[in-house]
Write an enzyme that holds these catalytic residues in place. Structure first.
Site, PDB file in Angstrom:
ATOM      1  CG  HIS A   1      -1.892  -1.199   1.167  1.00 18.04           C
ATOM      2  ND1 HIS A   1      -2.461  -1.757   2.276  1.00 18.04           N
ATOM      3  CD2 HIS A   1      -2.326  -1.951   0.111  1.00 18.04           C
ATOM      4  CE1 HIS A   1      -3.217  -2.788   1.931  1.00 18.04           C
ATOM      5  NE2 HIS A   1      -3.147  -2.937   0.613  1.00 18.04           N
TER       6      HIS A   1
HETATM    7  C1  LIG Z   1       0.390  -7.424  -5.182  1.00 20.67           C
HETATM    8  C2  LIG Z   1      -0.512  -6.289  -4.795  1.00 20.67           C
HETATM    9  C3  LIG Z   1      -1.657  -6.558  -4.054  1.00 20.67           C
HETATM   10  C4  LIG Z   1      -2.502  -5.515  -3.688  1.00 20.67           C
HETATM   11  N1  LIG Z   1      -3.692  -5.801  -3.097  1.00 20.67           N
HETATM   12  C5  LIG Z   1      -4.592  -4.816  -2.920  1.00 20.67           C
HETATM   13  C6  LIG Z   1      -5.920  -5.102  -2.509  1.00 20.67           C
HETATM   14  O1  LIG Z   1      -6.298  -6.255  -2.330  1.00 20.67           O
HETATM   15  N2  LIG Z   1      -6.785  -4.058  -2.350  1.00 20.67           N
HETATM   16  C7  LIG Z   1      -6.394  -2.768  -2.553  1.00 20.67           C
HETATM   17  O2  LIG Z   1      -7.204  -1.860  -2.344  1.00 20.67           O
HETATM   18  N3  LIG Z   1      -5.146  -2.463  -2.942  1.00 20.67           N
HETATM   19  C8  LIG Z   1      -4.256  -3.454  -3.171  1.00 20.67           C
HETATM   20  N4  LIG Z   1      -3.020  -3.163  -3.649  1.00 20.67           N
HETATM   21  C9  LIG Z   1      -2.656  -1.749  -3.822  1.00 20.67           C
HETATM   22  C10 LIG Z   1      -3.380  -1.081  -4.989  1.00 20.67           C
HETATM   23  O3  LIG Z   1      -3.552  -1.979  -6.061  1.00 20.67           O
HETATM   24  C11 LIG Z   1      -2.590   0.158  -5.406  1.00 20.67           C
HETATM   25  O4  LIG Z   1      -2.504   1.055  -4.309  1.00 20.67           O
HETATM   26  C12 LIG Z   1      -3.200   0.904  -6.571  1.00 20.67           C
HETATM   27  O5  LIG Z   1      -3.411   0.042  -7.646  1.00 20.67           O
HETATM   28  C13 LIG Z   1      -2.280   2.050  -6.963  1.00 20.67           C
HETATM   29  O6  LIG Z   1      -2.800   2.693  -8.090  1.00 20.67           O
HETATM   30  P1  LIG Z   1      -1.903   3.768  -8.865  1.00 20.67           P
HETATM   31  O7  LIG Z   1      -2.738   4.272  -9.983  1.00 20.67           O
HETATM   32  O8  LIG Z   1      -1.358   4.732  -7.889  1.00 20.67           O
HETATM   33  O9  LIG Z   1      -0.654   2.951  -9.410  1.00 20.67           O
HETATM   34  P2  LIG Z   1      -0.614   1.694 -10.379  1.00 20.67           P
HETATM   35  O10 LIG Z   1      -1.931   1.026 -10.428  1.00 20.67           O
HETATM   36  O11 LIG Z   1       0.557   0.882  -9.951  1.00 20.67           O
HETATM   37  O12 LIG Z   1      -0.374   2.332 -11.807  1.00 20.67           O
HETATM   38  C14 LIG Z   1       0.825   2.904 -12.249  1.00 20.67           C
HETATM   39  C15 LIG Z   1       0.983   2.570 -13.735  1.00 20.67           C
HETATM   40  O13 LIG Z   1       2.034   3.366 -14.265  1.00 20.67           O
HETATM   41  C16 LIG Z   1       2.827   2.544 -15.091  1.00 20.67           C
HETATM   42  N5  LIG Z   1       4.167   3.119 -15.155  1.00 20.67           N
HETATM   43  C17 LIG Z   1       5.062   3.203 -14.150  1.00 20.67           C
HETATM   44  N6  LIG Z   1       6.193   3.778 -14.590  1.00 20.67           N
HETATM   45  C18 LIG Z   1       5.997   4.068 -15.892  1.00 20.67           C
HETATM   46  C19 LIG Z   1       6.810   4.673 -16.892  1.00 20.67           C
HETATM   47  N7  LIG Z   1       8.056   5.101 -16.642  1.00 20.67           N
HETATM   48  N8  LIG Z   1       6.290   4.797 -18.140  1.00 20.67           N
HETATM   49  C20 LIG Z   1       5.026   4.388 -18.416  1.00 20.67           C
HETATM   50  N9  LIG Z   1       4.226   3.810 -17.501  1.00 20.67           N
HETATM   51  C21 LIG Z   1       4.709   3.661 -16.256  1.00 20.67           C
HETATM   52  C22 LIG Z   1       2.795   1.192 -14.413  1.00 20.67           C
HETATM   53  O14 LIG Z   1       3.193   0.151 -15.275  1.00 20.67           O
HETATM   54  C23 LIG Z   1       1.354   1.109 -13.958  1.00 20.67           C
HETATM   55  O15 LIG Z   1       0.521   0.545 -14.931  1.00 20.67           O
HETATM   56  C24 LIG Z   1      -2.150  -4.170  -4.023  1.00 20.67           C
HETATM   57  C25 LIG Z   1      -1.000  -3.902  -4.766  1.00 20.67           C
HETATM   58  C26 LIG Z   1      -0.188  -4.945  -5.164  1.00 20.67           C
HETATM   59  C27 LIG Z   1       1.027  -4.643  -5.992  1.00 20.67           C
END
Ligand SMILES: Cc1cc2nc3c(=O)[nH]c(=O)nc-3n(C[C@H](O)[C@H](O)[C@H](O)COP(=O)(O)OP(=O)(O)OC[C@H]3O[C@@H](n4cnc5c(N)ncnc54)[C@H](O)[C@@H]3O)c2cc1C
Length: 497
Positions: free
Chosen positions: A434
Site C-alpha cells: 500500500h
Molecule cells: C500485489 C498487490 C496486491 C494488492 N492488493 C490490494 C488489494 O487487495 N486491495 C487494494 O485496495 N489495494 C491493493 N493493492 C494496492 C493497490 O492496487 C494500489 O494502491 C493501486 O493500484 C495504486 O494505483 P496507482 O494508480 O497509484 O498505481 P498503479 O496502479 O501501480 O499504476 C501505475 C501505472 O504506471 C505505469 N508506469 C510506471 N512507470 C511508468 C513509466 N516510466 N512509463 C510508463 N508507464 C509507467 C505502471 O506500469 C502502472 O501501470 C495491491 C498492490 C499490489 C502490488
C-alpha cells in the site's frame, strides 16, 4: 500531435482518468503505459483474470515490475515489492480487496489543510466508483459504478475463515457485515472486487467502457522518461517506444505512474529535492523537497500455520474471505501445492514513515525504496506485538482443533519476551503493498507538500500527479479504492475547470 490530456501510466488512477476525461468528445486523451495491453476479455491473460491465487504478483511474473525495498536494519534479504506493469497497473495484479478508509482518515486529510478532501466531500466519489452487489444503492453505496463489489456469503466461508470469525467473536470483536459502512468495526466478510473470482481491474472496468471512443488513444509498451517543460510550464513528455524516443505534447500533463514511479519521473524531470538533482546532474526545474518523502504503507506480518494432514486445502480457493488467509506459495514453489493457512497482521495507521530516491538517471533503474518500518515510534512495534499475540491465541479456539497442527512462526522462543518478539518482527516485516504519500497533497505552509488540493504540482503549470502518491497519509484500508476515488473526483474537477 498535441492532445488535450496526456496521461502517463495506465493503472488504477490512469485508466479511471482516461475513461472519465474521454467522456467529453471534444477533448483528446492519450494514455501511455510501460506494460502491455489486453484490450478484450478473451485475450486477457489468466494470471490477471483469476485473482484467487497470487501468481500475478510473484517475483518476475510477466506483469510485475518486481521492485525491491529495504524494511529494517535486521532484515537479511531485500523485500520484494510487486507493482503492476500492464494496462490496469497494480489493480490488475492485486488482492481485490475493495475497502474504503474510515471517515476519520479523510477527515484527517482535511485537518492537515486539505479541507476539500474530508469524508463528506469524498463520499460521493467512493459511491460513484462502485456497484455494490450486496447492499445496492443507499446513502453509502451505489449500484451503478464501474467496480463491482461483493462479499462472500457466510455459507460459502471455508472452515479456516469460519474458525477465524468464531475466534474473533469469542475474543469480543462485534459482527461487521459491511466494512464499507462508515460505522464499521469488528470481524466480517471483506468487500472484494472479484465476482466469480475474476479480478475486475480498472482496465476491464473503467477503460473497457471507453476503448471504443475515437478521442481516446491507448498506447502500451511506452516508457516515460521525463516530463518536458517550457520554463515552469509542462508541455509534454519524452517517452520511449520500440527503442525509439518520441516527444508527446499536451495541454494538461497528468502523471499517474504510481507512488514509486511518479516521484521517480518527477526527479528525472528536474522536480525534486535540490541535493538529489544536483547529485545526478539533473537540471533543476524546481526544488521540491517533498518528492519521494512521506513514504507510507502498512507494515505486514504473516503468521504461517501448518495444518493437519487431513485438512483439505486447495490453492485455487479464495484466499481472503474474512480476515484469515489460506495460502499456497507461487513464489517459492509449485503454485498448486498448498502449504497451510496464515494470519496476516496489518498495522493500519503506522507512525513510521519511509522515503524513496533515485539512484540513477536511467528511468529503467528502480528508485531506492526505504520503508523504514518500526523506526520512528515504539507504538508501531507494540501494536504489532499485540496483533501477533492475539492471532497466536486464536488457535486455541475449539474451531481450530481440527485444522491447526502447529504455528510455524513465531516460535515459542520468539514469543518468550517482548524483545525476542520485536527481533522477529523486525526480521520478518514486509509490505502490505500500500505504498502511498510520496507526492503528498498539502497546504502552502507545509514545505513538504508536493501538490495542492487539485493535485497540481505547486509552483508549476499544467502538471498534476493523480495516483496513490498524493494521499497526505495512508488510509486505514487497502489503497485501490481510495486511489480510484481520487481519480474519479479529479476527473470531475478537471472537467469542471
Ligand atoms: C500485489 C498487490 C496486491 C494488492 N492488493 C490490494 C488489494 O487487495 N486491495 C487494494 O485496495 N489495494 C491493493 N493493492 C494496492 C493497490 O492496487 C494500489 O494502491 C493501486 O493500484 C495504486 O494505483 P496507482 O494508480 O497509484 O498505481 P498503479 O496502479 O501501480 O499504476 C501505475 C501505472 O504506471 C505505469 N508506469 C510506471 N512507470 C511508468 C513509466 N516510466 N512509463 C510508463 N508507464 C509507467 C505502471 O506500469 C502502472 O501501470 C495491491 C498492490 C499490489 C502490488
Amino acid at each position: 500531435m498535441k492532445y488535450d490530456y496526456v496521461i502517463l501510466g495506465a493503472g488504477s488512477a490512469g485508466c479511471t482518468m482516461a475513461s472519465r476525461l474521454s467522456e467529453d468528445p471534444t477533448k483528446s486523451v492519450l494514455l501511455l503505459e510501460a506494460g502491455p495491453d489486453y484490450p478484450d476479455f478473451e485475450s486477457y491473460p489468466d494470471d490477471l483474470k483469476f485473482g484467487y491465487d497470487q501468481t500475478a504478483s510473484a517475483i518476475d511474473a510477466p506483469h510485475n515490475w518486481s521492485f525491491q525495498g529495504n524494511t529494517t536494519p535486521l532484515a537479511t534479504e531485500p523485500m520484494p515489492v510487486p507493482r503492476g506493469r500492464v494496462v490496469g497497473g497494480s489493480s490488475a495484479i492485486n488482492g481485490q480487496v475493495l475497502l474504503r478508509g474510515v471517515p476519520e482518515d479523510y477527515d484527517a486529510w482535511a485537518a492537515l489543510g486539505n479541507d476539500q478532501w474530508g469524508f463528506t466531500s469524498v463520499l460521493p466519489y467512493l459511491r460513484k466508483l462502485e456497484s455494490d452487489m450486496d447492499f445496492g444503492a443507499d446513502d453509502f453505496h451505489n449500484s451503478e459504478g464501474f467496480i463491482p463489489v461483493r462479499r462472500f456469503a457466510k455459507e460459502t466461508w471455508l472452515p479456516a475463515q469460519q474458525a477465524f470469525y468464531n475466534a474473533a467473536r469469542t475474543a469480543g470483536f462485534p459482527d461487521d457485515p459491511d466494512m464499507n459502512h462508515p460505522e464499521s468495526g469488528g470481524v466480517g466478510p471483506i468487500p472484494m472486487n472479484n465476482p466469480n473470482g475474476v479480478r475486475m481491474s480498472t482496465s476491464l472496468t473503467f477503460l473497457g467502457a471507453a476503448r471504443h471512443r475515437l478521442n481516446l488513444t491507448v498506447k502500451a509498451n511506452v516508457i516515460v522518461h521525463r516530463v518536458l517543460f517550457d520554463g515552469n510550464r509542462a508541455i509534454g513528455a519524452q517517452v520511449e517506444s520500440g527503442g525509439e524516443t518520441f516527444t508527446v505534447e499536451g495541454e494538461d500533463i497528468i502523471l499517474c505512474s504510481g507512488a514509486i514511479a511518479s516521484p521517480q519521473i518527477l526527479m528525472l524531470s528536474g522536480v525534486g529535492p535540490r541535493e538529489t538533482l544536483d547529485k545526478f546532474g539533473i537540471p533543476i526545474v524546481q526544488d521540491t523537497p517533498g518528492v519521494g518523502q512521506n513514504l507510507r504503507d502498512h507494515p505486514n506480518i504473516r503468521v504461517p500455520i501448518e495444518v493437519k494432514e487431513d485438512f483439505p486445502l486447495n490453492p485455487q480457493d479464495p484466499r481472503t474471505q474474512v480476515m484469515a488467509s489460506s495460502f499456497s506459495s507461487p513464489i517459492s514453489g509449485d503454485p498448486l501445492e498448498a502449504e497451510g493457512i496464515r494470519f496476516t497482521c496489518i498495522l493500519e495507521l503506522a507512525y513510521g514513515k519511509g522515503h524513496l530516491t533515485i539512484t540513477s538517471t536511467d528511468p529503467n533503474v528502480q528508485p531506492e525504496l526505504n520503508y523504514n518500518y518500526f523506526a520512528d515510534d515504539p507504538r508501531d512495534l507494540a501494536r504489532m506485538r499485540e496483533a501477533v499475540r492475539l492471532c497466536v491465541g486464536f488457535v486455541d479456539h475449539p474451531d481450530y482443533a481440527n485444522i491447526v497442527k502447529e504455528i510455524i512462526e513465531p516460535t515459542q522462543g520468539d514469543l518468550e519476551s517482548d524483545d525476542a518478539l520485536d527481533n522477529w518482527l523486525m526480521r520478518t516485516v514486509s509490505t502490505s503493498q500500500h505504498i502511498s504519500g510520496t507526492c503528498k497533497m498539502g497546504p502552502d505552509n507545509d514545505p513538504m507538500a508536493v501538490v495542492d488540493q487539485q493535485c497540481r504540482i505547486k509552483g508549476l503549470e499544467n502538471l498534476r500527479v493523480i495516483d496513490a502518491s498524493v494521499m497526505p497519509d495512508c488510509i486505514r484500508a487497502n489503497t485501490n479504492c481510495t486511489t480510484i476515488m481520487i481519480a474519479e473526483r479529479m476527473a470531475d474537477i478537471i472537467k469542471g475547470a
